[in-house]
Design a protein around this motif. Sequence first.
Motif, PDB file in Angstrom:
ATOM      1  N   LYS A 147       0.861  -1.189   0.000  1.00  0.00           N
ATOM      2  CA  LYS A 147       0.000   0.000   0.000  1.00  0.00           C
ATOM      3  C   LYS A 147       0.896   1.237   0.000  1.00  0.00           C
ATOM      4  O   LYS A 147       1.730   1.410   0.896  1.00  0.00           O
ATOM      5  CB  LYS A 147      -0.887  -0.003   1.247  1.00  0.00           C
ATOM      6  N   ARG A 150      -0.767   7.585  -3.309  1.00  0.00           N
ATOM      7  CA  ARG A 150      -0.793   7.824  -4.759  1.00  0.00           C
ATOM      8  C   ARG A 150       0.171   8.934  -5.186  1.00  0.00           C
ATOM      9  O   ARG A 150       0.641   8.961  -6.336  1.00  0.00           O
ATOM     10  CB  ARG A 150      -2.216   8.153  -5.203  1.00  0.00           C
ATOM     11  N   TYR A 159       5.593  -0.281 -10.106  1.00  0.00           N
ATOM     12  CA  TYR A 159       4.578  -1.230 -10.560  1.00  0.00           C
ATOM     13  C   TYR A 159       5.174  -2.211 -11.579  1.00  0.00           C
ATOM     14  O   TYR A 159       4.846  -3.403 -11.570  1.00  0.00           O
ATOM     15  CB  TYR A 159       3.399  -0.463 -11.175  1.00  0.00           C
ATOM     16  N   ARG A 215      -2.989  -3.283  -9.614  1.00  0.00           N
ATOM     17  CA  ARG A 215      -3.027  -2.212  -8.618  1.00  0.00           C
ATOM     18  C   ARG A 215      -4.415  -1.584  -8.668  1.00  0.00           C
ATOM     19  O   ARG A 215      -5.059  -1.523  -9.720  1.00  0.00           O
ATOM     20  CB  ARG A 215      -1.946  -1.164  -8.868  1.00  0.00           C
ATOM     21  N   LYS A 216      -4.878  -1.099  -7.516  1.00  0.00           N
ATOM     22  CA  LYS A 216      -6.201  -0.475  -7.445  1.00  0.00           C
ATOM     23  C   LYS A 216      -6.137   0.767  -6.578  1.00  0.00           C
ATOM     24  O   LYS A 216      -5.435   0.798  -5.551  1.00  0.00           O
ATOM     25  CB  LYS A 216      -7.227  -1.460  -6.867  1.00  0.00           C
ATOM     26  N   LYS A 217      -6.896   1.775  -7.017  1.00  0.00           N
ATOM     27  CA  LYS A 217      -6.982   3.008  -6.235  1.00  0.00           C
ATOM     28  C   LYS A 217      -7.998   2.828  -5.113  1.00  0.00           C
ATOM     29  O   LYS A 217      -9.065   2.257  -5.310  1.00  0.00           O
ATOM     30  CB  LYS A 217      -7.405   4.177  -7.136  1.00  0.00           C
ATOM     31  N   GLN A 218      -7.627   3.342  -3.961  1.00  0.00           N
ATOM     32  CA  GLN A 218      -8.544   3.338  -2.825  1.00  0.00           C
ATOM     33  C   GLN A 218      -8.288   4.609  -2.035  1.00  0.00           C
ATOM     34  O   GLN A 218      -7.316   4.717  -1.280  1.00  0.00           O
ATOM     35  CB  GLN A 218      -8.306   2.090  -1.949  1.00  0.00           C
ATOM     36  N   ASP A 220      -6.749   7.909  -1.215  1.00  0.00           N
ATOM     37  CA  ASP A 220      -5.484   8.556  -1.569  1.00  0.00           C
ATOM     38  C   ASP A 220      -4.350   7.555  -1.760  1.00  0.00           C
ATOM     39  O   ASP A 220      -3.187   7.958  -1.877  1.00  0.00           O
ATOM     40  CB  ASP A 220      -5.087   9.557  -0.474  1.00  0.00           C
ATOM     41  N   ASP A 221      -4.676   6.282  -1.801  1.00  0.00           N
ATOM     42  CA  ASP A 221      -3.648   5.247  -1.856  1.00  0.00           C
ATOM     43  C   ASP A 221      -3.812   4.337  -3.071  1.00  0.00           C
ATOM     44  O   ASP A 221      -4.882   4.221  -3.662  1.00  0.00           O
ATOM     45  CB  ASP A 221      -3.704   4.386  -0.583  1.00  0.00           C
ATOM     46  N   TYR A 222      -2.707   3.651  -3.393  1.00  0.00           N
ATOM     47  CA  TYR A 222      -2.719   2.539  -4.330  1.00  0.00           C
ATOM     48  C   TYR A 222      -2.481   1.241  -3.552  1.00  0.00           C
ATOM     49  O   TYR A 222      -1.604   1.177  -2.679  1.00  0.00           O
ATOM     50  CB  TYR A 222      -1.602   2.670  -5.366  1.00  0.00           C
ATOM     51  N   TYR A 223      -3.263   0.218  -3.866  1.00  0.00           N
ATOM     52  CA  TYR A 223      -3.001  -1.129  -3.365  1.00  0.00           C
ATOM     53  C   TYR A 223      -2.450  -1.961  -4.523  1.00  0.00           C
ATOM     54  O   TYR A 223      -3.085  -2.064  -5.577  1.00  0.00           O
ATOM     55  CB  TYR A 223      -4.277  -1.773  -2.826  1.00  0.00           C
TER      56      TYR A 223
END
Length: 283
Positions: A147, A150, A159, A215-218, A220-223
């Motif tokens: 995590k 962003r 990535y 990867r996925k946005k959640q 203010d973060d990227y997982y």
Amino acid sequence: MIQAKLSIVICLSVIFISCQQQPDIVDNNPVIAKVHKFELRSDELQDVISDAVSTQDSIAMANAYIENWLREMIWIEEAENKMGSDAELESLVDAYRASLIKLQYENRIIEEKLDSVISDNEYVTSYDKYKSQFTLDDQLIRCWIVKVPRATNGISQFYKDFKKSELESVTQYSRLYAELHYFDDPSWLTLNELKNIVPEEVISTAEIRQKANFRKKQGDDYYFLKFIDYKDKNDFPPLEYIKDELKRLILHRRKQKIIADLTEQMYEDKLKNNQIQVFSNPS
């Protein structure tokens, strides 16, 4: 200090408990209380008297112990008087004593003879033999999880490295910027454990089954997630996941064999030395 305090407690306890006859003193170990044939001596109070408490507290602890002991012995005496020489009870007592002695000796033998080292080959052999006896309560997953905010620099290159499983560069980047990372020799997680680490909306069963890398946005973060392996509830659990249980099973069977082998050895020795006799029942 404890001995001095014990002497005070003993003297005061005898005064506080009852106005009985003066207890006998044998080898500096006086009788503190007595119920018929049962005697409580001073050395038994050692465990309930602590040097860390005051003399007053020690007296209270000793008196409480004595009072409990008296009531327990009264019950035992009453039971013995009322039940008398019950043959069935005596048989149960004898059987319990014999079982206790046997168990203690078995434990000593096992402690002396048990080899607790288990080879990888034995784990594999035992796994193949017993894996059908184990069931999964939940889906199992092996994965990488990172995590990262962003706004962090270098995310695109990270990535690329993540998708290629470039462990060294992924590790360095994660230690510098990640709020969460889980990939060093990843162990198996249940699906519920994974949901406690990653928001549920980030995970999909289809991606898990496909062993996806994404990867996925959640917020203010990227997982970043990489699913390495997956086991469904109907699958056999992987060896690594049940290794501790396999260890207990292997050691249990070794213990059984030690006792079985020793039993046969002792039996053969007694038989050889004519120390076993079997008499026919009279007809």
